[in-house]
Enzyme design. Structure first.
Site, PDB file in Angstrom:
ATOM      1  N   ASN A   1      36.004   2.091   7.269  1.00 37.42           N
ATOM      2  CA  ASN A   1      35.280   0.985   6.644  1.00 37.42           C
ATOM      3  C   ASN A   1      34.610   0.107   7.695  1.00 37.42           C
ATOM      4  OD1 ASN A   1      34.332  -0.880   4.813  1.00 37.42           O
ATOM      5  ND2 ASN A   1      36.324  -1.726   4.302  1.00 37.42           N
TER       6      ASN A   1
ATOM      7  N   HIS B   1      33.826  -2.264  -0.071  1.00 36.29           N
ATOM      8  CA  HIS B   1      32.649  -2.568  -0.886  1.00 36.29           C
ATOM      9  C   HIS B   1      31.750  -1.345  -1.034  1.00 36.29           C
ATOM     10  CE1 HIS B   1      33.671  -6.757  -0.036  1.00 36.29           C
ATOM     11  NE2 HIS B   1      32.700  -7.162  -0.842  1.00 36.29           N
TER      12      HIS B   1
END
Length: 257
Positions: free
Chosen positions: A161, A131
């Site tokens: 991440n 994201h």
């Protein structure tokens, strides 16, 4: 210094009402990408940009503007990723964040097929769907669902991440909770000649990721700059001027240092 931008408070409600199907489903019964009816011009969602002015990006092909309920994306059909994702955050929005995480990724049907990433591009790639506008920032269930658009994703090292990048996202939310007003956050990928591609549609893998944080009340701006690989710790933030030099993007047009 830029003046703080004041958002149209009714936008989130109006934007959510433009959906033709529920974003919670993410895909149609036939497995087709979710089709939404949100604005596709930044002029229709200026609240996500400081002083209502989008970043100035060097000219390049296949750029498309996309508005969502809680963020805006400049998308590149060449890399099939965002160029950047812009958010306006404040304490109220973070406190309202929906803690129930959606997990249904989808291809945004507003993008032409020959410009967008598809679910199959990430399958078996070894990269996570990272994201740019974090799901944890989303103030409503519909905004949360929208954040799982592949237009909001880049191929990201899995350990990075969930490690250093997750900490940067958490630290940004903590700052927003202490801030006295709006904080504008712009996140995006940086590619180099070494950047590989994944999947049948060739989604490009960024070499670096950045997150710019701009406090509209204090005028203070800084940026996180991280290599997209395993084991990279949170590095010392860089200045706004350094980020502009590295990316060639004027993120805060008219800002006075």
């Amino acid at each position: 210094m830029l003046r703080p931008a004041f958002a149209a408070l009714a936008f989130a409600t109006a934007a959510a009402s433009l959906f033709t199907v529920s974003t919670a489903d993410a895909r149609s019964s036939r497995g087709e990408p979710l089709r939404v009816e949100l604005p596709t011009r930044f002029a229709q969602c200026p609240q996500f940009f400081a002083n209502g002015q989008p970043p100035q990006v060097p000219r390049q092909p296949a750029l498309r503007e996309l508005c969502y309920e809680a963020f805006a994306i400049l998308h590149s059909g060449t890399t099939r990723t965002p160029v950047y994702v812009a958010q306006r955050l404040n304490r109220r929005l973070i406190e309202d964040a929906d803690e129930k995480r959606a997990d249904r990724f989808f291809a945004d049907a507003r993008l032409p097929r020959d410009e967008r990433a598809e679910l199959e591009d990430y399958k078996g790639s070894g990269y996570s769907r990272g994201h740019m506008a974090p799901a944890g920032d989303m103030p409503t269930s519909s905004a949360m669902a929208q954040s799982f658009s592949l237009a909001n994703m880049v191929p990201q090292n899995i350990q990075h991440n969930s490690g250093a990048w997750a900490k940067i996202e958490q630290d940004t939310r903590r700052y927003v909770l202490r801030a006295q007003g709006d904080v504008f956050v712009i996140t995006g990928p940086v590619f180099t000649r070494e950047s590989e591609r994944i999947g049948p549609h060739g989604v490009r893998v960024p070499t670096y990721l950045y997150k710019l944080v701009y406090d509209a009340i204090t005028g203070h701006a800084w940026a996180h700059w991280q290599a997209n690989h395993e084991g990279d710790r949170v590095s010392r933030p860089i200045s706004y001027a350094e980020l502009v030099e590295r990316t060639g993007i004027e993120f805060l047009p008219g800002r006075m240092d």
